[in-house]
Design a protein around this motif. Structure first.
Motif, mmCIF file in Angstrom:
data_model
loop_
_atom_site.group_PDB
_atom_site.id
_atom_site.type_symbol
_atom_site.label_atom_id
_atom_site.label_comp_id
_atom_site.label_asym_id
_atom_site.label_seq_id
_atom_site.Cartn_x
_atom_site.Cartn_y
_atom_site.Cartn_z
ATOM 1 N N MET A 308 0.802 -0.964 0.059
ATOM 2 C CA MET A 308 0.034 -0.021 -0.051
ATOM 3 C C MET A 308 0.994 1.100 -0.120
ATOM 4 N N PHE A 309 1.012 2.075 -1.117
ATOM 5 C CA PHE A 309 2.105 2.836 -1.270
ATOM 6 C C PHE A 309 1.378 4.544 -1.240
ATOM 7 N N GLY A 310 -0.161 4.613 -1.199
ATOM 8 C CA GLY A 310 -0.716 5.487 -0.882
ATOM 9 C C GLY A 310 -2.164 5.494 -1.440
ATOM 10 N N SER A 311 -2.563 6.852 -1.795
ATOM 11 C CA SER A 311 -3.941 6.831 -2.370
ATOM 12 C C SER A 311 -4.155 8.301 -3.178
ATOM 13 N N LEU A 322 -6.915 3.256 -4.281
ATOM 14 C CA LEU A 322 -5.814 3.087 -3.561
ATOM 15 C C LEU A 322 -4.680 2.614 -4.301
ATOM 16 N N LEU A 323 -3.221 3.131 -4.051
ATOM 17 C CA LEU A 323 -2.290 2.648 -4.820
ATOM 18 C C LEU A 323 -1.737 1.423 -4.168
ATOM 19 N N SER A 338 -1.241 10.941 -2.097
ATOM 20 C CA SER A 338 -0.331 10.922 -0.743
ATOM 21 C C SER A 338 0.350 9.526 -1.019
ATOM 22 N N LEU A 339 1.716 9.641 -0.980
ATOM 23 C CA LEU A 339 2.666 8.616 -1.035
ATOM 24 C C LEU A 339 3.550 8.433 0.203
ATOM 25 N N ARG A 340 3.653 7.142 0.347
ATOM 26 C CA ARG A 340 4.398 6.833 1.452
ATOM 27 C C ARG A 340 5.434 5.577 1.430
#
Lengths: 375, 372
Positions: A308-311, A322-323, A338-340
């Motif tokens: 789960m890399f962000g959304s 959702l990424l 939003s990237l994490r």
């Protein structure tokens, strides 16, 4: 990110035509009808948790009980609002829609309204999956089988993903509030405050700058897991890992932040992942590529950043898509995300960092942190 | 002695045993709302972030399906004796918890109608022969446990401190939103994880409604429900404050609704019904000629239960025949519209004892004035 849902939305939500002019909503409604040629009306449901579509089309945020907008292709929309008739005056400032009525008998009201629309056409249903099961069943029963209903969620979500320059400006304001809150949080943490005091100070900083809402999660185990505020805790956390989200004029900004009094090698590595992701951002970047970047890092991915890399982000915190690992989603131009990136070490300490961006033809325009990510 | 959580779970299990059901499945979507009971919280004590499900079997074992999966560790801490199933899809987690062949089981379901349709539809596909199990879960939970009552007392303490804070900070020029947010933040700093602050102001309020951007003015009457949640248990106080000096008529009418509240407390004894409490409160108002204002659209109830778990014994309303028992927790609030003054709030959280209703507050509502 999922956060604890408050029982009542408190905070400034009035419609300000200087901030979001009526023409913007007219353009959104015109696009809705272009997406649904054969529909003569739309039923748009929203409640205090799921109301991004309702807010996108009417600005209305249901603070207390649910609401349902009945929007005809031709003519004026109306919104049915939870609570009795005496609650309507308090709802008026929240929207440009002038026709407000109580939500009671919503199914019958909606069905009566639908029967007055152009014969032989259909209805668009938006937010129908979030509607309480009892209400949805009653609505389907009241509408009967003669009215064709199509879901408008996917098409509207695609529209909502593309942010206008005005929406990007609003997101930047939300990010500025987030930045002030995270600065306060770091200051408190490095000054020796316990985790819950840091959260409380950060939330206050956001509220004092006009935040409409603030949500938080924090860690008491070195960043391995996150939790919502429950009761005050006296224990200091070093490093302190926090997730903060703030809302301004309907739009959300979120960020993972850490505060540590010592060299934080894990955070540095997590920032490197994020840096590599940001460097490759462009329209069309796939989730598969984000996954490759994350997995190329030397370390074990944090459970909250593994797969789960962000959304996308905007009027809701987790705007589709959702990424996620193996998702077919690709970054789109003019969308905000939003990237994490995050890692966990063998001792169980975890670090997550994030960034908010707008995707332009040239790459990522970083909205938050206000200062660039340093490796 | 109030019952313990374990004793209440045993009572729910006894209800299950009295039916042919194999198990009860309870669900909640994590959208906590003061009026929405949470059957999962009743069965587990866990206040969820996301959609959760709890399965109670005939042997008394409870399984808790937690979404998002990353929140499962918190669930393990909160519910050490319960099997936790982490999941990112509650229905998939439920399948795993129940096991295959659900069609062979007789399953009771609690919380279905309040679920989002998208989840409820999938649940009804999974449990095609589901039976209504709301009563099995919620009826034994109409009385609070010892822990819930302790938490309600703490929530009340925070509410009263919040009210004092309101009296210190409320000023003309402040928006309703700003005051409501300040109150919620303040109560969080005192340990409340949430607060249902329903607050508005005006010279003549028609109702108490969610705050908006209106700037308060001298002479406004602020009406507010301050409702902190401490560890998932709500308690509420209802108060009325004047920005400036109260008019004599307002003082007089406020005493009337205080009298109505006192009549409600006097009527709330074991064996009385919630309808009877409401009638006693209405009688005070009717005697002064306000009978028509005791009904919609002016008001629909004179109090209510306090969740987030079970919201029993329900509303203090004419159509609620629930008989009162010790350890029931509910609001007694006239919260009345009067044509001369507008909507006025006064209310206290009450716990029923064998001797009658006792307020959890230290100070009873009184009309407050903020000197300008």
């Amino acid at each position: 990110m999922q956060t604890m849902h408050p029982t009542l939305l408190i905070g400034p939500g009035d419609w300000d035509p200087q901030q979001m002019p009526r023409e913007d909503y007219d353009a959104r409604l015109a696009a809705l009808w272009r997406d649904h040629d054969n529909a003569s009306g739309a039923i748009v449901y929203g409640d205090s948790r799921d109301h991004a579509a309702l807010a996108y089309l009417t600005h209305f945020t249901p603070k207390l009980e649910a609401a349902m907008a009945l929007i005809p292709r031709r003519g004026e929309p109306q919104i049915l609002i939870g609570g009795g008739i005496n609650m309507l005056p308090a709802a008026k400032p929240l929207t440009f829609v002038s026709a407000l009525a109580p939500l009671r008998n919503a199914a019958k009201s909606a069905a009566d309204w639908a029967r007055g629309l152009e014969a032989g056409t259909g209805l668009v249903m938006i937010g129908g999956e979030a509607m309480p099961h009892g209400l949805r069943s009653a609505l389907e029963c009241a509408l009967g089988t003669n009215i064709h209903i199509e879901s408008g969620d996917a098409a509207l979500q695609a529209r909502m993903r593309k942010k206008s320059p005005r929406e990007i400006r609003t997101l930047r304001k939300a990010c500025a509030i987030l930045d002030a809150a995270t600065t306060e949080l770091r200051h408190a943490a490095l000054g020796g405050d316990c985790a819950t005091d840091c959260i409380i100070k950060a939330e206050r900083a956001a509220l004092q700058r006009g935040a409409q809402d603030v949500r938080s999660l924090f860690s008491v185990d070195g960043g391995r897991t996150l939790r919502p505020f429950d009761v005050p805790m006296a224990q200091r956390q070093d490093p302190l890992q926090v997730y903060l989200a703030v809302r301004h004029n309907g739009y959300w900004a979120e960020g993972f932040v850490r505060a540590s009094t010592t060299e934080d090698a894990l955070e540095r590595k997590a920032k490197a992942i994020l840096h590599d992701m940001l460097a490759e951002v462009k329209p069309g970047l796939s989730c598969r590529r984000l996954q490759e970047i994350a997995y190329a890092s030397c370390g074990t991915l944090h459970p909250l950043a593994d797969g789960m890399f962000g959304s996308s982000i905007g009027l809701s915190l987790d705007e589709p898509p959702l990424l996620k690992r193996d998702s077919e989603a690709m970054l789109e131009q003019d969308a905000a995300y939003s990237l994490r990136g995050g890692l966990i070490d063998k001792g169980g300490t975890g670090a997550i960092v994030s960034s908010m961006i707008a995707v332009t033809a040239q790459g990522a325009a970083v909205l938050w942190p206000i200062d660039p990510i340093d490796e | 002695m109030s019952m313990t959580f374990a004793q209440r779970l045993a009572a729910i299990r006894a209800r299950l045993h009295a039916t042919p059901l194999d198990c009860v499945v309870a669900l909640h979507d994590g959208a906590h709302f003061i009026e929405k009971p949470d059957p999962v919280m009743v069965l587990t004590g866990f206040k969820a972030l996301g959609t959760v499900a709890a399965v109670l079997d005939r042997a008394g074992a409870v399984t808790l399906v937690v979404t998002p999966s990353w929140d499962s560790e918190r669930a393990r801490e909160a519910c050490p004796s319960i099997k936790i199933v982490p999941a990112d899809d509650v229905i998939a987690g439920l399948k795993s918890a129940i096991g295959s062949g659900t069609e062979r089981f007789a399953i009771g379901v609690a919380g279905l109608t309040a679920l989002p349709h998208g989840i409820a539809r999938r649940l009804t596909d999974l449990v095609s022969q589901g039976h209504d199990a709301e009563a099995i879960v919620f009826e034994p939970a109409q009385c609070k446990t010892d822990t819930e009552l302790a938490h309600a007392r703490e929530a009340t303490r925070i509410a009263e401190l919040g009210y004092k804070h309101l009296l210190e900070v409320a000023r003309p020029g402040m928006t309703e939103d700003e005051l409501a947010m300040e109150l919620r933040w303040h109560s969080k700093s005192l340990g409340a994880e949430d607060n249902f602050v329903l607050l508005c102001a005006g010279p003549h309020n028609k109702a108490v409604a969610p705050s908006n951007g209106r700037r308060m003015q001298a002479g406004d009457i602020i009406v507010c429900e301050i409702t902190p949640s401490y560890r998932g248990q709500l308690a509420q106080i209802c108060r009325t404050i004047v920005l400036g000096e109260a008019a004599p008529v307002l003082r007089k009418k406020y005493q009337l609704i205080i009298s109505s509240m006192n009549a409600g407390f006097a009527a709330a004894v074991p064996g009385a019904t919630m309808a009877g409490v409401c009638q006693a409160m209405n009688a005070v108002l009717e005697a002064e000629g306000y009978g028509e204002f005791c009904h919609p659209p002016h008001i629909r109830r004179h109090g209510h239960g306090l969740g987030f778990g079970a919201t029993g014994p329900g509303d203090v309303a004419l159509d609620n025949a629930t008989a009162l028992e010790p350890d029931m927790l509910f609001m007694i609030h006239p919260n009345q519209y009067l044509p001369e003054t507008g909507y006025l709030l006064c209310g206290e959280p009450a716990v029923l004892t064998p001797q009658g209703a006792r307020a959890l507050t230290r100070e009873q509502a009184a009309l407050a004035e903020i000197a300008l």
